[in-house]
Enzyme design. Structure first.
Site: not given
Length: 280
Positions: A187-189, A193
């Site tokens: 979702g927030d790659l 991250n």
């Protein structure tokens, strides 16, 4: 703060012998520390809702990832999250990252599952609504694009013409994007991250839900690119013919989020990806 934090960790029977080193909390503004001791760990202090959402995401990813490393949740206590500390000094292995992400998306795909997640969470500082919907096109429109359009309009960051173009794009998804069984997505790659540890690639700071797996691939290409070795391993000969259009679509949500959080410097990028999607 340090003594209070040490007392709380001691009450959790964690890190009582460790040295606390403050770290940058990133864009979320969370308090962040590394504790080096018998059990090295990362301690994050944030709102209880955000802590619960991140812990939930780490556990869900840990359950499905065989080839990617996910930090274990060591403790969750109100506004405090304690996670396994990872060594990010390993060699960059883009092929292993691609193969691991492919495995995660493939093995988490569930026929008949809905797009979304049982709880809301956050992407950066922005609340992320995850109420499930059966059709992925509707989810992308109603849970991702249109809420951010409304938030940006309320802040005066989108003019009426560009907002109307995004709304038109959102209404057109059924005309070209197939509905699929969803996969679990990080979702927030973005690249920050991803860690490369001595034993393989790891993913951190999730904002999970179930949706199109290209969400994660498009995020990895948003501020750079993971390289040819990543794509060869990830696609494994199954790259969608319309990947460039999907890439632009799934970059629109994070770019709208960046516009909302950081201001008009992202307006040009939003407009360009809208052009790419509408051009087909």
């Amino acid at each position: 703060m340090t003594q209070t934090l040490k007392r709380r960790l001691a009450a959790l029977e964690l890190a009582t012998d460790g040295v606390l080193t403050p770290l940058s909390g990133g864009d979320s503004g969370a308090g962040l520390w590394r504790v080096d001791g018998t059990t090295p760990c990362i301690v994050k202090q944030d709102s209880p809702q955000r802590v619960a959402g991140e812990a939930d995401g780490l556990r869900a990813l840990g359950d499905v990832c065989r080839d990617l490393i996910v930090p274990a949740v060591l403790a969750e206590d109100g506004d405090l999250l304690v996670m396994e500390a990872l060594d990010g000094t390993g060699p960059r292995d883009a092929a292993a990252l691609g193969a691991g992400l492919r495995q995660m998306h493939r093995d988490s795909r569930e026929a008949g599952a809905e797009h979304g997640w049982p709880r809301d969470n956050a992407c950066g500082l922005t609340p992320q609504p995850n109420a499930s919907l059966a059709d992925g096109r509707v989810f992308q429109r109603e849970r991702r694009l249109l809420p951010l359009v409304r938030l940006c309009r309320e802040q005066g960051l989108l003019d009426a013409a560009l907002a109307e173009r995004i709304e038109r794009l959102a209404e057109s998804l059924e005309s070209w994007l197939p509905d699929v069984s969803p996969s679990l997505v990080h979702g927030d790659l973005w690249s920050g991250n991803v860690l490369f540890t001595p034993t393989g690639p790891a993913i951190i700071d999730p904002a999970i839900y179930r949706h199109y797996p290209e969400v994660d691939v498009a995020m990895l290409t948003l501020f750079g690119g993971p390289g040819d070795a990543f794509f060869e391993a990830y696609w494994n000969g199954e790259r969608p013919a319309d990947w460039e259009r999907r890439e632009a679509l799934f970059q629109l949500y994070p770019l709208l989020n960046h516009l909302y959080l950081f201001g008009p410097g992202y307006l040009g990028s939003v407009s360009r990806v809208v052009d790419r999607v509408l051009a087909g």
